[in-house]
Design an enzyme around this catalytic site. Structure first.
Site, PDB file in Angstrom:
ATOM      1  N   HIS A  44       1.498   4.883  -2.550  1.00 15.69           N
ATOM      2  CA  HIS A  44       0.982   5.628  -3.710  1.00 15.69           C
ATOM      3  C   HIS A  44       2.109   6.231  -4.540  1.00 15.69           C
ATOM      4  O   HIS A  44       3.121   6.671  -4.008  1.00 15.69           O
ATOM      5  CB  HIS A  44       0.030   6.734  -3.247  1.00 15.69           C
ATOM      6  CG  HIS A  44      -1.221   6.208  -2.634  1.00 15.69           C
ATOM      7  ND1 HIS A  44      -2.377   6.052  -3.337  1.00 15.69           N
ATOM      8  CD2 HIS A  44      -1.484   5.756  -1.376  1.00 15.69           C
ATOM      9  CE1 HIS A  44      -3.315   5.554  -2.541  1.00 15.69           C
ATOM     10  NE2 HIS A  44      -2.797   5.368  -1.341  1.00 15.69           N
ATOM     11  N   ASP A  70      -5.878   2.967  -9.425  1.00 13.05           N
ATOM     12  CA  ASP A  70      -7.007   3.280  -8.542  1.00 13.05           C
ATOM     13  C   ASP A  70      -7.848   4.457  -9.033  1.00 13.05           C
ATOM     14  O   ASP A  70      -7.365   5.365  -9.708  1.00 13.05           O
ATOM     15  CB  ASP A  70      -6.553   3.496  -7.089  1.00 13.05           C
ATOM     16  CG  ASP A  70      -6.037   4.894  -6.802  1.00 13.05           C
ATOM     17  OD1 ASP A  70      -5.440   5.507  -7.712  1.00 13.05           O
ATOM     18  OD2 ASP A  70      -6.235   5.365  -5.668  1.00 13.05           O
ATOM     19  N   GLU A  95     -10.806   3.983   6.544  1.00 10.44           N
ATOM     20  CA  GLU A  95      -9.682   4.812   7.012  1.00 10.44           C
ATOM     21  C   GLU A  95     -10.238   5.981   7.823  1.00 10.44           C
ATOM     22  O   GLU A  95      -9.802   6.224   8.934  1.00 10.44           O
ATOM     23  CB  GLU A  95      -8.890   5.316   5.793  1.00 10.44           C
ATOM     24  CG  GLU A  95      -7.728   6.251   6.147  1.00 10.44           C
ATOM     25  CD  GLU A  95      -7.032   6.827   4.916  1.00 10.44           C
ATOM     26  OE1 GLU A  95      -7.581   6.704   3.798  1.00 10.44           O
ATOM     27  OE2 GLU A  95      -5.939   7.408   5.079  1.00 10.44           O
ATOM     28  N   HIS A 125      -9.504   1.179  -0.833  1.00  6.49           N
ATOM     29  CA  HIS A 125      -9.349   1.759   0.499  1.00  6.49           C
ATOM     30  C   HIS A 125     -10.727   1.712   1.169  1.00  6.49           C
ATOM     31  O   HIS A 125     -11.731   2.003   0.511  1.00  6.49           O
ATOM     32  CB  HIS A 125      -8.982   3.233   0.430  1.00  6.49           C
ATOM     33  CG  HIS A 125      -7.581   3.549  -0.006  1.00  6.49           C
ATOM     34  ND1 HIS A 125      -7.029   3.102  -1.171  1.00  6.49           N
ATOM     35  CD2 HIS A 125      -6.618   4.292   0.592  1.00  6.49           C
ATOM     36  CE1 HIS A 125      -5.793   3.572  -1.274  1.00  6.49           C
ATOM     37  NE2 HIS A 125      -5.515   4.291  -0.227  1.00  6.49           N
ATOM     38  N   GLY A 184      -8.688   8.320  -2.319  1.00  5.55           N
ATOM     39  CA  GLY A 184      -9.268   9.645  -2.073  1.00  5.55           C
ATOM     40  C   GLY A 184     -10.131   9.641  -0.831  1.00  5.55           C
ATOM     41  O   GLY A 184     -10.161   8.665  -0.077  1.00  5.55           O
ATOM     42  N   HIS A 212       0.861  -1.197   0.000  1.00  6.54           N
ATOM     43  CA  HIS A 212       0.000   0.000   0.000  1.00  6.54           C
ATOM     44  C   HIS A 212       0.887   1.234   0.000  1.00  6.54           C
ATOM     45  O   HIS A 212       1.294   1.732   1.055  1.00  6.54           O
ATOM     46  CB  HIS A 212      -0.935  -0.012   1.215  1.00  6.54           C
ATOM     47  CG  HIS A 212      -1.970   1.076   1.178  1.00  6.54           C
ATOM     48  ND1 HIS A 212      -3.317   0.844   1.278  1.00  6.54           N
ATOM     49  CD2 HIS A 212      -1.854   2.420   1.012  1.00  6.54           C
ATOM     50  CE1 HIS A 212      -3.983   1.981   1.188  1.00  6.54           C
ATOM     51  NE2 HIS A 212      -3.108   2.963   1.024  1.00  6.54           N
ATOM     52  N   ARG A 257       3.232  16.380 -15.341  1.00  4.77           N
ATOM     53  CA  ARG A 257       2.520  16.950 -16.489  1.00  4.77           C
ATOM     54  C   ARG A 257       2.820  16.292 -17.811  1.00  4.77           C
ATOM     55  O   ARG A 257       2.095  16.480 -18.777  1.00  4.77           O
ATOM     56  CB  ARG A 257       2.848  18.437 -16.593  1.00  4.77           C
ATOM     57  CG  ARG A 257       2.403  19.198 -15.360  1.00  4.77           C
ATOM     58  CD  ARG A 257       2.644  20.680 -15.501  1.00  4.77           C
ATOM     59  NE  ARG A 257       2.365  21.357 -14.239  1.00  4.77           N
ATOM     60  CZ  ARG A 257       2.526  22.650 -14.049  1.00  4.77           C
ATOM     61  NH1 ARG A 257       2.948  23.411 -15.039  1.00  4.77           N
ATOM     62  NH2 ARG A 257       2.261  23.181 -12.874  1.00  4.77           N
TER      63      ARG A 257
HETATM   64 ZN   LIG Z   1      -3.621   4.930   0.531  1.00  2.00          ZN
END
Ligand SMILES: [Zn+2]
Length: 340
Positions: free
Chosen positions: A19, A139, A201, A198, A171, A17, A72
């Protein structure tokens, strides 16, 4: 014996886990910000450290999105991905399932094919040059709604990213009910991807139930509130559904008030398969080695206990059986020598 910090640093590890943009260390963010001087993100690593102090979860998302804005073009994506793998290799992370949000890049105008090519180039280079194996979880950024869900599902199912193993949902959770994403998860699962949303949380156990029943979660990102529902804990333990626990992240986002109140021990005592992860490590001033040290303190673990946690991550991973056996054997061999 070796002290525990040294043991953890040398231990071969898997991370499940973590990102993509959230792994951009100040070094990487400074390089990206320098490429895009019109951004509000500071280019000086010291100013960046202040910039990364969060007031609450909403503020965290705001800062996170400003870093997303630095990615970008395909060269930014390639640089970011490869440099993340370099930071992982330094920590002896041998295998990582990196959560990538293609929608953040395609909506900024990076063509989907170029995006996938960039991460795949970086993945192959990282494996051959650094020895760290990367796999992807694509995700849905929940706050961006169903349009983002559709785009993410299309990229996941149609573009054939060779390293893609799973499908996620990230998110904010508050105001973003999980069940609305069911059709997208159904398509991703039908395309052979594992479900790893997720859940729980910043919201209660009912969100975790939704993730399990509606999105058919095979692992749960965070699952922090599971300990508020004994029936859910028992279900997770019995079905061997792993939780991706990220202790320092939970404090930084105020999902849990203090580390001493973290429910990790309760999860372990209920027999749940827990894995230790870093989520957005530089943004939370942590890394995977630090998270293992935190877990060792919360669970009173010695070297053998820490090695067992590392093997949980191997078991809970989407590596093939040979890959799992190889990494578990590496952990055992290291522990036999360094863990005495
Ligand atoms: Zn996360």
């Amino acid at each position: 014996m070796t002290d525990l910090t040294t043991f953890i640093a040398g231990l071969p590890k898997a991370e499940l886990h973590v990102h993509h943009v959230g792994s951009a260390s100040p070094r990487i963010v400074a390089a990206l910000a320098a490429r895009h001087p019109d951004s509000a993100v500071p280019t000086d690593p010291e100013a960046l450290a202040d910039y990364f102090v969060f007031r609450d979860f909403a503020h965290f998302i705001e800062v996170y999105l400003s870093v997303v804005d630095l990615v970008r073009d395909a060269d930014d994506v390639r640089l970011l991905t490869y440099e993340i793998a370099r930071d992982m290799a330094r920590q002896n992370i041998r295998y990582a399932e990196l959560t990538v949000t293609p929608y953040s890049s395609t909506r900024r105008g990076i063509p989907d094919v170029a995006f996938v090519e960039a991460i795949e180039d970086a993945r192959k280079a990282a494996e051959s040059e650094l020895g760290t194996v990367l796999r992807w979880c694509f995700d849905i950024p929940g706050e961006a709604g169903l349009e983002a869900a559709e785009e993410t599902t299309r990229i996941a199912c149609d573009l054939g990213a060779a390293g893609l193993v799973s499908f996620g949902l990230g998110g904010p959770e508050i105001g973003v009910p999980r069940p609305q994403f069911k059709p997208y998860f159904d398509r991703a699962i039908a395309a052979g991807l594992h479900s790893v949303p997720h859940a729980g949380e910043t919201t209660g156990p009912e969100t975790i139930w939704d993730a399990l029943t509606e999105l058919r979660a095979e692992r749960v990102g965070h699952g922090t509130s599971a300990t508020r529902d004994p029936r859910l804990l028992a279900h997770l333990a019995e079905r061997r559904i792993p939780l991706e626990v990220c202790p320092t992240s939970n404090i930084a986002t105020r999902a849990v008030a203090t580390l001493d109140e973290h429910p990790l021990r309760e999860m372990v005592e209920a027999g749940v398969l827990v894995t230790i992860n870093s989520d957005d490590p530089p943004m939370f001033g942590t890394d995977l080695n630090t998270e293992y040290a935190v877990a060792a303190r919360l669970l009173d673990l010695d070297a053998a206990g820490v090695a067992a946690l590392a093997k949980n991550a191997v078991e809970a991973s989407f590596l093939d059986p040979e890959g799992k056996a190889r990494l578990a054997a590496e952990i055992d061999a290291y522990t036999a020598v360094a863990g005495r």
